[in-house]
Design a protein around this motif. Structure first.
Motif, mmCIF file in Angstrom:
data_model
loop_
_atom_site.group_PDB
_atom_site.id
_atom_site.type_symbol
_atom_site.label_atom_id
_atom_site.label_comp_id
_atom_site.label_asym_id
_atom_site.label_seq_id
_atom_site.Cartn_x
_atom_site.Cartn_y
_atom_site.Cartn_z
ATOM 1 N N GLN A 13 97.685 43.170 97.374
ATOM 2 C CA GLN A 13 98.034 44.014 96.245
ATOM 3 C C GLN A 13 97.844 43.244 94.942
ATOM 4 O O GLN A 13 97.965 42.010 94.903
ATOM 5 C CB GLN A 13 99.482 44.468 96.352
ATOM 6 C CG GLN A 13 99.774 45.381 97.526
ATOM 7 C CD GLN A 13 99.074 46.705 97.412
ATOM 8 O OE1 GLN A 13 99.040 47.311 96.341
ATOM 9 N NE2 GLN A 13 98.482 47.163 98.511
ATOM 10 N N ALA A 14 97.564 43.977 93.888
ATOM 11 C CA ALA A 14 97.445 43.337 92.574
ATOM 12 C C ALA A 14 98.727 42.560 92.269
ATOM 13 O O ALA A 14 99.827 43.051 92.521
ATOM 14 C CB ALA A 14 97.184 44.388 91.508
ATOM 15 N N GLY A 15 98.548 41.368 91.738
ATOM 16 C CA GLY A 15 99.674 40.491 91.466
ATOM 17 C C GLY A 15 100.006 39.552 92.602
ATOM 18 O O GLY A 15 100.796 38.613 92.433
ATOM 19 N N GLY A 16 99.400 39.795 93.763
ATOM 20 C CA GLY A 16 99.673 38.970 94.930
ATOM 21 C C GLY A 16 98.814 37.727 94.997
ATOM 22 O O GLY A 16 98.079 37.402 94.049
ATOM 23 N N SER A 17 98.896 37.044 96.138
ATOM 24 C CA SER A 17 98.203 35.770 96.320
ATOM 25 C C SER A 17 97.461 35.727 97.644
ATOM 26 O O SER A 17 97.859 36.372 98.617
ATOM 27 C CB SER A 17 99.210 34.613 96.282
ATOM 28 O OG SER A 17 99.894 34.552 95.058
ATOM 29 N N LEU A 18 96.396 34.946 97.649
ATOM 30 C CA LEU A 18 95.664 34.617 98.860
ATOM 31 C C LEU A 18 95.232 33.163 98.767
ATOM 32 O O LEU A 18 95.040 32.637 97.679
ATOM 33 C CB LEU A 18 94.416 35.489 99.028
ATOM 34 C CG LEU A 18 94.557 36.885 99.607
ATOM 35 C CD1 LEU A 18 93.197 37.578 99.619
ATOM 36 C CD2 LEU A 18 95.148 36.863 101.001
ATOM 37 N N SER A 85 98.327 35.737 91.154
ATOM 38 C CA SER A 85 98.260 36.791 90.113
ATOM 39 C C SER A 85 96.934 37.523 90.194
ATOM 40 O O SER A 85 96.234 37.709 89.187
ATOM 41 C CB SER A 85 98.444 36.164 88.727
ATOM 42 O OG SER A 85 99.677 35.485 88.639
ATOM 43 N N MET A 86 96.595 37.944 91.364
ATOM 44 C CA MET A 86 95.276 38.517 91.582
ATOM 45 C C MET A 86 95.143 39.885 90.939
ATOM 46 O O MET A 86 96.119 40.647 90.811
ATOM 47 C CB MET A 86 94.975 38.569 93.071
ATOM 48 C CG MET A 86 94.910 37.168 93.687
ATOM 49 S SD MET A 86 94.333 37.166 95.373
ATOM 50 C CE MET A 86 92.619 37.563 95.120
ATOM 51 N N LYS A 87 93.903 40.182 90.555
ATOM 52 C CA LYS A 87 93.586 41.426 89.860
ATOM 53 C C LYS A 87 92.522 42.192 90.659
ATOM 54 O O LYS A 87 91.753 41.586 91.413
ATOM 55 C CB LYS A 87 93.036 41.112 88.474
ATOM 56 C CG LYS A 87 93.946 40.248 87.616
ATOM 57 C CD LYS A 87 93.263 39.890 86.306
ATOM 58 C CE LYS A 87 94.158 38.994 85.441
ATOM 59 N NZ LYS A 87 93.487 38.639 84.162
ATOM 60 N N GLN A 115 85.578 38.269 102.719
ATOM 61 C CA GLN A 115 85.856 39.396 101.833
ATOM 62 C C GLN A 115 87.286 39.317 101.300
ATOM 63 O O GLN A 115 88.241 39.118 102.062
ATOM 64 C CB GLN A 115 85.663 40.719 102.574
ATOM 65 C CG GLN A 115 86.046 41.947 101.768
ATOM 66 C CD GLN A 115 85.072 42.216 100.637
ATOM 67 O OE1 GLN A 115 83.851 42.188 100.823
ATOM 68 N NE2 GLN A 115 85.614 42.487 99.447
ATOM 69 N N VAL A 116 87.399 39.499 100.001
ATOM 70 C CA VAL A 116 88.701 39.589 99.350
ATOM 71 C C VAL A 116 88.762 40.925 98.627
ATOM 72 O O VAL A 116 87.867 41.253 97.833
ATOM 73 C CB VAL A 116 88.906 38.437 98.351
ATOM 74 C CG1 VAL A 116 90.156 38.667 97.513
ATOM 75 C CG2 VAL A 116 88.987 37.107 99.084
#
Length: 120
Positions: A13-18, A85-87, A115-116
């Motif tokens: 989800q947006a705002g998450g991390s990987l 803080s992924m977008k 894939q991300v």
């Protein structure tokens, strides 16, 4: 022949991390500069981040500064990309690449990508 294998991609989800990992085999990995690149559908491949062979110097594109961190563990032949803080615009296939210091090319070995996908 160096082989690179990326892992850790997925849906977030947006705002998450990987955390992506690039595992190397078949070469003197500790001598190679390693970079992460990404390619979104319909777009050209773009540079994300890179790290020198010793890990002492890192480079990041302006679009990921402050959010992504690149690191390496030469004992494990691995380079990691922590993405916070992924977008949605981070959605892409992420590739790692290695530069042989004896080569004139910018990068000599490439993984197949992971894939991300960042959902809104």
């Amino acid at each position: 022949q160096v082989q690179l294998v990326e892992s850790g991609g997925g849906l977030v989800q947006a705002g998450g991390s990987l955390r992506l990992s690039c595992a190397a085999s078949g070469g003197a990995f500790n001598l190679y500069r390693v970079g992460w690149f990404r390619q979104a559908p319909g777009k050209e491949r773009e540079f994300v981040a890179a790290i020198t062979s010793s890990g002492g110097i890192t480079y990041k594109s302006d679009t990921v500064k402050g959010r992504f961190t690149i690191s390496r563990d030469n004992a494990k032949n691995a380079v990691n990309l922590q993405m916070n803080s992924m977008k949605p615009e981070d959605t892409a296939v992420y590739f790692c690449a290695a530069h042989d210091p004896y080569s004139t090319r910018e990068y000599d070995y490439w993984g197949r990508g992971t894939q991300v996908t960042v959902a809104t």
